[in-house]
Scaffold this motif. Structure first.
Motif, PDB file in Angstrom:
ATOM      1  N   SER A   1      27.895 -56.809 -46.449  1.00  0.00           N
ATOM      2  CA  SER A   1      27.392 -55.625 -45.740  1.00  0.00           C
ATOM      3  C   SER A   1      28.275 -55.311 -44.545  1.00  0.00           C
ATOM      4  O   SER A   1      28.618 -54.142 -44.291  1.00  0.00           O
ATOM      5  CB  SER A   1      25.952 -55.846 -45.289  1.00  0.00           C
ATOM      6  OG  SER A   1      25.493 -54.769 -44.481  1.00  0.00           O
TER       7      SER A   1
ATOM      8  N   LYS B   1      33.870 -48.443 -44.058  1.00  0.00           N
ATOM      9  CA  LYS B   1      33.498 -47.028 -43.912  1.00  0.00           C
ATOM     10  C   LYS B   1      33.965 -46.482 -42.579  1.00  0.00           C
ATOM     11  O   LYS B   1      34.478 -45.364 -42.491  1.00  0.00           O
ATOM     12  CB  LYS B   1      31.977 -46.886 -44.080  1.00  0.00           C
ATOM     13  CG  LYS B   1      31.524 -45.421 -44.024  1.00  0.00           C
ATOM     14  CD  LYS B   1      30.041 -45.315 -44.266  1.00  0.00           C
ATOM     15  CE  LYS B   1      29.621 -43.842 -44.208  1.00  0.00           C
ATOM     16  NZ  LYS B   1      28.163 -43.672 -44.429  1.00  0.00           N
ATOM     17  N   GLU B   2      33.751 -47.266 -41.502  1.00  0.00           N
ATOM     18  CA  GLU B   2      34.185 -46.819 -40.194  1.00  0.00           C
ATOM     19  C   GLU B   2      35.702 -46.723 -40.107  1.00  0.00           C
ATOM     20  O   GLU B   2      36.253 -45.945 -39.317  1.00  0.00           O
ATOM     21  CB  GLU B   2      33.663 -47.770 -39.119  1.00  0.00           C
ATOM     22  CG  GLU B   2      32.151 -47.690 -38.946  1.00  0.00           C
ATOM     23  CD  GLU B   2      31.655 -48.653 -37.888  1.00  0.00           C
ATOM     24  OE1 GLU B   2      32.516 -49.378 -37.297  1.00  0.00           O
ATOM     25  OE2 GLU B   2      30.431 -48.729 -37.655  1.00  0.00           O
TER      26      GLU B   2
ATOM     27  N   LYS C   1      30.428 -51.819 -43.994  1.00  0.00           N
ATOM     28  CA  LYS C   1      30.314 -50.968 -42.804  1.00  0.00           C
ATOM     29  C   LYS C   1      31.657 -50.834 -42.099  1.00  0.00           C
ATOM     30  O   LYS C   1      32.025 -49.735 -41.625  1.00  0.00           O
ATOM     31  CB  LYS C   1      29.279 -51.551 -41.852  1.00  0.00           C
ATOM     32  CG  LYS C   1      27.849 -51.465 -42.389  1.00  0.00           C
ATOM     33  CD  LYS C   1      26.871 -52.132 -41.433  1.00  0.00           C
ATOM     34  CE  LYS C   1      25.441 -52.051 -41.972  1.00  0.00           C
ATOM     35  NZ  LYS C   1      24.476 -52.701 -41.041  1.00  0.00           N
TER      36      LYS C   1
ATOM     37  N   PRO D   1      31.217 -44.635 -50.044  1.00  0.00           N
ATOM     38  CA  PRO D   1      30.247 -43.557 -49.942  1.00  0.00           C
ATOM     39  C   PRO D   1      29.087 -43.908 -49.013  1.00  0.00           C
ATOM     40  O   PRO D   1      28.738 -43.140 -48.140  1.00  0.00           O
ATOM     41  CB  PRO D   1      29.769 -43.361 -51.375  1.00  0.00           C
ATOM     42  CG  PRO D   1      30.096 -44.628 -52.072  1.00  0.00           C
ATOM     43  CD  PRO D   1      31.309 -45.179 -51.388  1.00  0.00           C
ATOM     44  N   ASN D   2      28.466 -45.064 -49.215  1.00  0.00           N
ATOM     45  CA  ASN D   2      27.307 -45.451 -48.404  1.00  0.00           C
ATOM     46  C   ASN D   2      27.273 -46.986 -48.334  1.00  0.00           C
ATOM     47  O   ASN D   2      27.161 -47.664 -49.364  1.00  0.00           O
ATOM     48  CB  ASN D   2      26.027 -44.923 -49.040  1.00  0.00           C
ATOM     49  CG  ASN D   2      24.828 -45.089 -48.097  1.00  0.00           C
ATOM     50  OD1 ASN D   2      24.716 -46.077 -47.357  1.00  0.00           O
ATOM     51  ND2 ASN D   2      23.941 -44.093 -48.118  1.00  0.00           N
ATOM     52  N   ALA D   3      27.348 -47.502 -47.117  1.00  0.00           N
ATOM     53  CA  ALA D   3      27.420 -48.961 -46.945  1.00  0.00           C
ATOM     54  C   ALA D   3      26.149 -49.650 -47.430  1.00  0.00           C
ATOM     55  O   ALA D   3      26.183 -50.719 -48.052  1.00  0.00           O
ATOM     56  CB  ALA D   3      27.689 -49.308 -45.482  1.00  0.00           C
ATOM     57  N   SER D   4      24.997 -49.013 -47.184  1.00  0.00           N
ATOM     58  CA  SER D   4      23.724 -49.648 -47.595  1.00  0.00           C
ATOM     59  C   SER D   4      23.600 -49.701 -49.107  1.00  0.00           C
ATOM     60  O   SER D   4      23.168 -50.706 -49.703  1.00  0.00           O
ATOM     61  CB  SER D   4      22.543 -48.873 -46.995  1.00  0.00           C
ATOM     62  OG  SER D   4      22.592 -48.891 -45.593  1.00  0.00           O
ATOM     63  N   VAL D   5      23.961 -48.572 -49.762  1.00  0.00           N
ATOM     64  CA  VAL D   5      23.880 -48.546 -51.228  1.00  0.00           C
ATOM     65  C   VAL D   5      24.848 -49.567 -51.827  1.00  0.00           C
ATOM     66  O   VAL D   5      24.529 -50.280 -52.790  1.00  0.00           O
ATOM     67  CB  VAL D   5      24.185 -47.122 -51.744  1.00  0.00           C
ATOM     68  CG1 VAL D   5      24.264 -47.124 -53.264  1.00  0.00           C
ATOM     69  CG2 VAL D   5      23.122 -46.154 -51.275  1.00  0.00           C
ATOM     70  N   THR D   6      26.047 -49.605 -51.256  1.00  0.00           N
ATOM     71  CA  THR D   6      27.046 -50.560 -51.766  1.00  0.00           C
ATOM     72  C   THR D   6      26.554 -51.997 -51.613  1.00  0.00           C
ATOM     73  O   THR D   6      26.702 -52.827 -52.520  1.00  0.00           O
ATOM     74  CB  THR D   6      28.384 -50.384 -51.022  1.00  0.00           C
ATOM     75  OG1 THR D   6      28.813 -49.033 -51.167  1.00  0.00           O
ATOM     76  CG2 THR D   6      29.431 -51.323 -51.566  1.00  0.00           C
TER      77      THR D   6
END
Length: 432
Positions: A387, A394-395, A391, A401-406
């Motif tokens: 996780s 992504k930053e 994150k 696309p989405n850190a939580s979904v990944t």
């Protein structure tokens, strides 16, 4: 190939056994000495052990040298020495030593004063404890008048020997000097035959006395064996009422101690009983050789001695039989009890193994539970790390696309991967 001897003999020479000379010489050992009457024979037998026998041989060698003769050779078991107008014979046997001297008989009367020239005075050294003491008178037939008053009529035996060629009388009692008296009246025996008869009579007295030693050994053992029998009966009775392992082990210890004590006593008496049987056989063989027959109206030596000697030998045999039977019973009882103890130990071991199996299954279940928790914990930490990586990516502008979904999609993959790794590790340790 065998070669002829140097003196031209046609007979071949062979390699000789080192025992040949000893075997051939044994038949000539302790030869009969010719005796012509009238003669007085004094015979003593002393019980000797190995150390006493060695000391006695050394003393006798010095005694012979002091009287102008050589002593017995090294390893010799018999030797003769001219002494006091007669002959002194020395013989060593397995457990006793004998000294025999013959000299001129008293011309005045049968069993008169012993000749002063005998060697058994103050200068004589007894090799051990005295067991046999005999005075034998060898007389011509016409010299044997009024001899009955020299014996106890209640135990007097009179026998003809060698088909009537001689007569012997004895009461097997001790006279005032502690000597057992034998009177031999010679009818037609030669000097060689007389010497053989005298020696065999001395052997009868010696060996019948030695044979009786077994009786006193048997008498001494009787209460001891009876005690063993009573104790064995008590222990076998307790076996019926005992089932606990500790009590059975205590009984087994007692039976083992009883068996050890019995075997120790039996081993100590084996020689004595075996020797008594051998001596008894020698006595019977000597009577057969003497061709002894009771004189008309008299009691023979063989029948007189058989009255006590034969029961004594049967007593010795009975004690040996009781020892052997008791030993067999002890062995059976010990085997039975040991089997019972072994069965009980095996039962305890089986229960212990079953308990160990249950504990092993519980440990396996616990291990499997711990492994499941370990997979969950490790997966949790790995997903957390993943996780953080998503994150951060992504930053950083990476195409995430989405850190939580990944992170959520990675959870089953991580869990399966961790489970597979733990399983491989467990299999690897299992193979080793």
């Amino acid at each position: 190939m065998a070669q002829g001897s140097e003196n031209g003999s046609s007979f071949p020479s062979f390699k000789t056994s080192p025992l040949r000379e000893r075997v051939l010489g044994e038949v000539h050992s302790r030869p009969f000495r010719p005796l012509g009457g009238p003669r007085t024979v004094l015979h003593y037998a002393f019980l000797t052990n190995t150390a006493e026998a060695v000391e006695d041989q050394a003393w006798f060698s010095e005694f012979c040298i002091s009287h102008g003769s050589h002593g017995p050779a090294g390893g010799a078991r018999h030797h003769t020495l001219p002494f006091g107008g007669g002959t002194l014979s020395w013989e060593q046997h397995a457990e006793f030593t004998t000294y025999t001297w013959d000299g001129a008989a008293n011309a005045e009367s049968v069993f008169g004063k012993v000749p002063a020239t005998h060697p058994f005075g103050a200068a004589f050294r007894a090799p051990g404890n005295l067991l046999v003491a005999v005075r034998l008178e060898l007389r011509n037939w016409e010299d044997g008048e009024a001899w009955r008053n020299q014996f106890d009529g209640g135990s007097l035996t009179v026998s003809n020997l060698e088909g009537g060629a001689a007569m012997v009388a004895t009461d097997f009692r001790q006279d005032g000097d502690g000597l057992t008296r034998f009177l031999v009246l010679n009818r037609t025996l030669s000097d060689v035959q007389s010497g053989a008869v005298v020696q065999r009579l001395l052997e009868v007295e010696t060996y019948r006395t030695l044979a009786m030693l077994g009786l006193f050994e048997a008498t001494k053992l009787q209460p001891e064996i009876r005690g063993y029998e009573i104790e064995l009966a008590e222990l076998t009775g307790q076996m019926k009422d005992t089932s606990a392992l500790g009590a059975n082990q205590d009984l087994l210890d007692k039976l083992s101690a009883l068996a050890a004590s019995l075997e120790a006593g039996a081993t100590a008496s084996t020689f004595r009983f075996g020797a008594s049987r051998a001596y008894h056989q020698i006595v019977k063989a000597r009577f057969e050789t003497l061709r002894e027959e009771a004189a008309p109206g008299e009691l023979s030596m063989a029948s007189f001695l058989a009255r006590r000697l034969s029961p004594a030998m049967r007593t010795c045999q009975a004690i040996e039989d009781r020892q052997a039977m008791l030993s067999r019973k002890l062995a059976r009882a010990t085997t039975l009890l040991r089997t019972r103890v072994d069965v009980e130990l095996e039962q305890q071991n089986r229960i212990l193994l079953q308990s160990m199996n249950r504990r092993a299954r519980l440990q396996l279940r616990l291990q499997q539970t711990v492994e499941g928790l370990s997979v969950a914990a490790v997966s949790y930490y790995v997903v957390g790390l993943f996780s953080y990586l998503a994150k951060a990516a992504k930053e950083a502008g990476l195409p995430v696309p989405n850190a939580s979904v990944t992170t959520g999609l990675a959870v089953p993959i991580v869990v399966l991967l961790i489970w597979w790794i733990v399983r491989r590790i467990r299999q690897h340790h299992g193979e080793h």
